[in-house]
Design an enzyme around this catalytic site. Structure first.
Site, PDB file in Angstrom:
ATOM      1  N   ALA A 128       0.852  -1.190   0.000  1.00 33.28           N
ATOM      2  CA  ALA A 128       0.000   0.000   0.000  1.00 33.28           C
ATOM      3  C   ALA A 128       0.886   1.238   0.000  1.00 33.28           C
ATOM      4  CB  ALA A 128      -0.928   0.012   1.215  1.00 33.28           C
ATOM      5  N   ILE A 155       9.692   4.294   5.746  1.00 29.67           N
ATOM      6  CA  ILE A 155       9.477   5.285   6.802  1.00 29.67           C
ATOM      7  C   ILE A 155      10.765   6.084   7.006  1.00 29.67           C
ATOM      8  CG2 ILE A 155       8.689   5.685   9.143  1.00 29.67           C
ATOM      9  CD1 ILE A 155       6.670   4.353   7.104  1.00 29.67           C
ATOM     10  N   GLY A 339      32.721  15.787 -17.332  1.00 21.31           N
ATOM     11  CA  GLY A 339      33.218  14.612 -16.625  1.00 21.31           C
ATOM     12  C   GLY A 339      33.307  14.825 -15.130  1.00 21.31           C
ATOM     13  N   GLU A 362       5.909  11.282  -0.644  1.00 26.35           N
ATOM     14  CA  GLU A 362       4.755  12.125  -0.282  1.00 26.35           C
ATOM     15  C   GLU A 362       3.776  12.262  -1.455  1.00 26.35           C
ATOM     16  OE1 GLU A 362       4.578  15.140   2.436  1.00 26.35           O
ATOM     17  OE2 GLU A 362       6.505  14.760   3.360  1.00 26.35           O
TER      18      GLU A 362
END
Length: 379
Positions: A128, A155, A339, A362
Site C-alpha cells: 500500500a 518510513i 566529466g 509524499e
C-alpha cells in the site's frame, strides 16, 4: 500575500550561515557512509531549526509555513538528507496539530520542540503506497487501548525518531473510513525496525521498515476520532508536501550555484565556459524554472498558512513542479560540469541522485496530477 518580509530574509541568512559552516562540510561524507548526519542535526537543534513549525505554546518557535519552507529550502541547498529533519518533524506532528487532543499535543510535541525527539510518519506499507486505503496494519480494541500488528515500509528517519504517527485499520471492510491514527513510541514493546534501505539518494537519512507485533497503546494515543485517520493523513499531506517542494527547490538552487561557479572558472578553447551562448541558454532556463518553482512554492505555503480552499491544488502543483524542475536542473548541472559532474569530487551528482526522490515520496507526481485534476474538475 506570500512575499518574504524582512524577518523571513533574516531567517534565510541565519539558516544559510549554519548550513555553510556545519551542514555543507558534512554532506558528502554522510552521503558516502549512509550515516545520519548527527553533527548537522545538532547544529539545527542549537539554532532552533529542527522543527520550526511547532507553535510557541508547545515550546516551538512558531514559524509560519513560508518560514518553514525557507528553512527547508536553505538546508536542502547544502544537504537534502539533513533537510528531512524539519520536513519529517512537520510531517509526523501535523496530524496532532490538525486533529489531536490537547493532552496528546502536550505530551508529544514539547520533546520535539526541545530537540529531544524526532517524529516520523508511518503510512505506507509493502502493498500500500499510493493506494493508502489498502493498508493492512490492524489495531484491535483491547481493554483501555488497542493492540497493533503490521508492517510499515519506506518510513523516513525510522529508528532515529522516537515518535511515530501510525495509521491502522480499526474497522475492517469500511475502506478509508475504517482507518485510524495513533502515536506509537519507538520504545513501546513490540516495535522493531528493519535494516536501512540501500538507496540511490538521501542516503544520510535512514529509510526503514517499522515492525509492529502485539503493540499495545492506550486509547488516549489515538489521533482524532476512530475512523478519521485517512482524512487526517490526506489533510496532513496537503500541508506537508509543500516542504517537499521546498526541499526540491533547495536542491535545484544548490546545483545551479555550483554550476554557475564552475562555468565562470573553467576554460575551453581559450574562453570561459560562461561565454558560450549555448551554455548561457542552459543556465538561463535553469534559473527561470527555479524561480517559477520558488514563486509557486511560496504561494502554496501562504495558502497552507491560511487554509485556503484551493490548497490541495497548489500544494500538489508546487510539489510536482518543483520536483520536476529539481530533476531537470540537477541533470543539467551534471552536464555543465562534464566529466567532473559525474564524479563525487563535486556535489552535483549527489544532488541529482537526491532530486529523484522528490518526484516519488509524499505522493508520486502522477498522484499529484490526479489531485490537481480532481480539484479543477470539482470547481
Amino acid at each position: 500575500m506570500y512575499r518574504p518580509d524582512e524577518e523571513h530574509e533574516a531567517l534565510r541568512a541565519a539558516v544559510r550561515e549554519v548550513c555553510r559552516d556545519v551542514v555543507a562540510p558534512h554532506a558528502a561524507e554522510a552521503d558516502e557512509r549512509a550515516e545520519f548526519p548527527q553533527a548537522s542535526y545538532d547544529a539545527l537543534r542549537a539554532a532552533d531549526l529542527h522543527a520550526p513549525h511547532l507553535p510557541e505554546r508547545y515550546g516551538g518557535v512558531g514559524a509560519d509555513a513560508l518560514a518553514t519552507c525557507i528553512v527547508v529550502e536553505e538546508i536542502a541547498r547544502a544537504c537534502a538528507s539533513t533537510a528531512l529533519v524539519p520536513s519529517v518533524n512537520k510531517l509526523g506532528t501535523m496530524p496532532l496539530l490538525l486533529a489531536g487532543s490537547e493532552e496528546l499535543r502536550q505530551e508529544f510535541l514539547p520533546p520535539v520542540a526541545a530537540g529531544e525527539a524526532m517524529f516520523s510518519f508511518a503510512l505506507s506499507e509493502p502493498d500500500a503506497g499510493s493506494d493508502v486505503a489498502s493498508i493492512r496494519t490492524r489495531a484491535v480494541p483491547e481493554g483501555d487501548g488497542y493492540r497493533i500488528d503490521g508492517v510499515k515500509r519506506w518510513i523516513t528517519n525510522a529508528g532515529i525518531s522516537r515518535f511515530y504517527t501510525l495509521f491502522a485499520v480499526t474497522e475492517p471492510g469500511a475502506g478509508s473510513r475504517g482507518i485510524s491514527a495513533f502515536v506509537v513510541r519507538a520504545d513501546d514493546p513490540g516495535v522493531g525496525f528493519g535494516p536501512p534501505e540501500k538507496k540511490l539518494g538521501i542516503r544520510a537519512s535512514p529509510t526503514c521498515e517499522v515492525h509492529l507485533e502485539d503493540v499495545l497503546v492506550p486509547a488516549s494515543r489515538m489521533v482524532g476520532d476512530p475512523g478519521s485517520g485517512f482524512a487526517t493523513a490526506m489533510r496532513t499531506l496537503e500541508h506537508s508536501r509543500i516542504t517537499i517542494a521546498a526541499q526540491a527547490l533547495g536542491i535545484a538552487q544548490g546545483a545551479l550555484d555550483h554550476a554557475l561557479a564552475y562555468v565562470q572558472e573553467r576554460s575551453q578553447f581559450g574562453r570561459k565556459l560562461a561565454e558560450f551562448q549555448g551554455l548561457q541558454f542552459m543556465l538561463a532556463d535553469m534559473g527561470m524554472k527555479i524561480e517559477a518553482a520558488r514563486q509557486l512554492t511560496y504561494a502554496a505555503a501562504a495558502k497552507s498558512e491560511r487554509g485556503d480552499a484551493d490548497l490541495p491544488f497548489f500544494g500538489a502543483a508546487a510539489k510536482c513542479f518543483a520536483s520536476d524542475v529539481a530533476m531537470e536542473v540537477t541533470t543539467d548541472a551534471v552536464q555543465l560540469l562534464g566529466g567532473y559532474g559525474y564524479t563525487r569530487d563535486f556535489p552535483v551528482e549527489r544532488m541529482m541522485r537526491d532530486a529523484k526522490i522528490t518526484q516519488i515520496y509524499e505522493g508520486t507526481n502522477q498522484i499529484q496530477r490526479v489531485v490537481m485534476a480532481r480539484q479543477l474538475l470539482s470547481r
